[in-house]
Design an enzyme around this catalytic site. Structure first.
Site, PDB file in Angstrom:
ATOM      1  CB  ILE A  31       2.464  25.859 -25.074  1.00 58.39           C
ATOM      2  CG1 ILE A  31       3.537  26.914 -25.109  1.00 58.39           C
ATOM      3  CG2 ILE A  31       1.822  25.647 -26.433  1.00 58.39           C
ATOM      4  CD1 ILE A  31       4.753  26.511 -25.925  1.00 58.39           C
ATOM      5  N   GLY A  90      -9.417  15.589 -34.180  1.00 63.79           N
ATOM      6  CA  GLY A  90      -8.647  16.833 -34.096  1.00 63.79           C
ATOM      7  C   GLY A  90      -7.324  16.681 -33.374  1.00 63.79           C
ATOM      8  CD  GLN A  91      -3.800  11.942 -31.397  1.00 60.88           C
ATOM      9  OE1 GLN A  91      -4.542  11.105 -31.900  1.00 60.88           O
ATOM     10  NE2 GLN A  91      -2.767  11.619 -30.647  1.00 60.88           N
ATOM     11  CG  HIS A  97      -2.262  14.831 -25.666  1.00 57.93           C
ATOM     12  ND1 HIS A  97      -1.878  14.327 -26.888  1.00 57.93           N
ATOM     13  CD2 HIS A  97      -3.087  15.866 -25.935  1.00 57.93           C
ATOM     14  CE1 HIS A  97      -2.430  15.050 -27.857  1.00 57.93           C
ATOM     15  NE2 HIS A  97      -3.177  15.984 -27.303  1.00 57.93           N
ATOM     16  CG  HIS A  99      -6.422  18.546 -23.932  1.00 56.61           C
ATOM     17  ND1 HIS A  99      -5.715  19.629 -24.404  1.00 56.61           N
ATOM     18  CD2 HIS A  99      -6.400  17.622 -24.942  1.00 56.61           C
ATOM     19  CE1 HIS A  99      -5.275  19.375 -25.634  1.00 56.61           C
ATOM     20  NE2 HIS A  99      -5.685  18.158 -25.986  1.00 56.61           N
TER      21      HIS A  99
HETATM   22  P1  AMP Z   1      -4.226  17.952 -29.501  1.00 48.87           P
HETATM   23  O1  AMP Z   1      -4.874  18.865 -30.486  1.00 48.87           O
HETATM   24  O2  AMP Z   1      -5.227  17.221 -28.638  1.00 48.87           O
HETATM   25  O3  AMP Z   1      -3.231  17.025 -30.142  1.00 48.87           O
HETATM   26  O4  AMP Z   1      -3.484  18.899 -28.478  1.00 48.87           O
HETATM   27  C1  AMP Z   1      -2.130  19.183 -28.512  1.00 48.87           C
HETATM   28  C2  AMP Z   1      -1.895  20.224 -27.439  1.00 48.87           C
HETATM   29  O5  AMP Z   1      -0.511  20.328 -27.203  1.00 48.87           O
HETATM   30  C3  AMP Z   1      -2.403  21.620 -27.796  1.00 48.87           C
HETATM   31  O6  AMP Z   1      -3.356  22.059 -26.830  1.00 48.87           O
HETATM   32  C4  AMP Z   1      -1.127  22.473 -27.769  1.00 48.87           C
HETATM   33  O7  AMP Z   1      -1.344  23.779 -27.261  1.00 48.87           O
HETATM   34  C5  AMP Z   1      -0.224  21.656 -26.882  1.00 48.87           C
HETATM   35  N1  AMP Z   1       1.204  21.839 -27.078  1.00 48.87           N
HETATM   36  C6  AMP Z   1       1.896  21.749 -28.241  1.00 48.87           C
HETATM   37  N2  AMP Z   1       3.199  21.965 -28.033  1.00 48.87           N
HETATM   38  C7  AMP Z   1       3.351  22.172 -26.700  1.00 48.87           C
HETATM   39  C8  AMP Z   1       4.476  22.452 -25.852  1.00 48.87           C
HETATM   40  N3  AMP Z   1       5.723  22.547 -26.336  1.00 48.87           N
HETATM   41  N4  AMP Z   1       4.254  22.624 -24.530  1.00 48.87           N
HETATM   42  C9  AMP Z   1       3.011  22.539 -24.035  1.00 48.87           C
HETATM   43  N5  AMP Z   1       1.916  22.268 -24.773  1.00 48.87           N
HETATM   44  C10 AMP Z   1       2.077  22.099 -26.081  1.00 48.87           C
END
Ligand code: AMP
Length: 121
Positions: A31, A90-91, A97, A99
């Site tokens: 997002i 930084g999770q 997941h 990236h």
């Molecule tokens: P992390 O910091 O590795 O846990 O990354 C979490 C990621 O999830 C971040 O890059 C957010 O932008 C992404 N994110 C959070 N909510 C959503 C959502 N509803 N749809 C798509 N991505 C999301």
């Protein structure tokens, strides 16, 4: 009922921009993209992070990720795969997941300007 935002995406409670899906994994657009291509790849089974994942899930998510890279057209040009694990990693979302970042020539932040890690971290 799970409070995990990615579980909600998996079961359709929250919308997502899907790229690829099978019985076990889902790929969708982040997002808040940090690159022209920024896809999140998750297992449908709730696993907290990389440290908690077993070899089976990691092997399969690796193959799934290769398919996502092809679909996004970055399999030849290259891409970066990142998984933030736990607090120091930084999770923010506590559901495993990866990236997948690409579509531009990515810089390797910290590597050059901070050649002495102890000054930085
Ligand atoms: P992390 O910091 O590795 O846990 O990354 C979490 C990621 O999830 C971040 O890059 C957010 O932008 C992404 N994110 C959070 N909510 C959503 C959502 N509803 N749809 C798509 N991505 C999301």
């Amino acid at each position: 009922m799970s409070n995990c935002i990615f579980d909600k995406i998996i079961n359709g409670e929250i919308p997502s921009n899907k790229v690829l899906e099978n019985d076990e994994f889902l790929a969708f657009h982040d997002i808040n993209p940090k690159a022209p291509v920024h896809i999140l790849i998750i297992p449908k089974k709730h696993v907290e992070n990389f440290q908690e994942a077993d070899a089976k899930i990691l092997g399969k998510i690796g193959e799934f990720t290769q398919e996502v890279a092809k679909l996004m057209g970055v399999d030849k040009s290259g891409y970066r795969l990142v998984t933030n694990c736990g607090a120091d990693g930084g999770q923010e979302v506590m559901h495993l997941h990866f990236h997948l970042l690409g579509g531009t020539h990515l810089k390797w932040t910290n590597a050059k300007e901070n050649s002495d890690p102890k000054d930085t971290f």
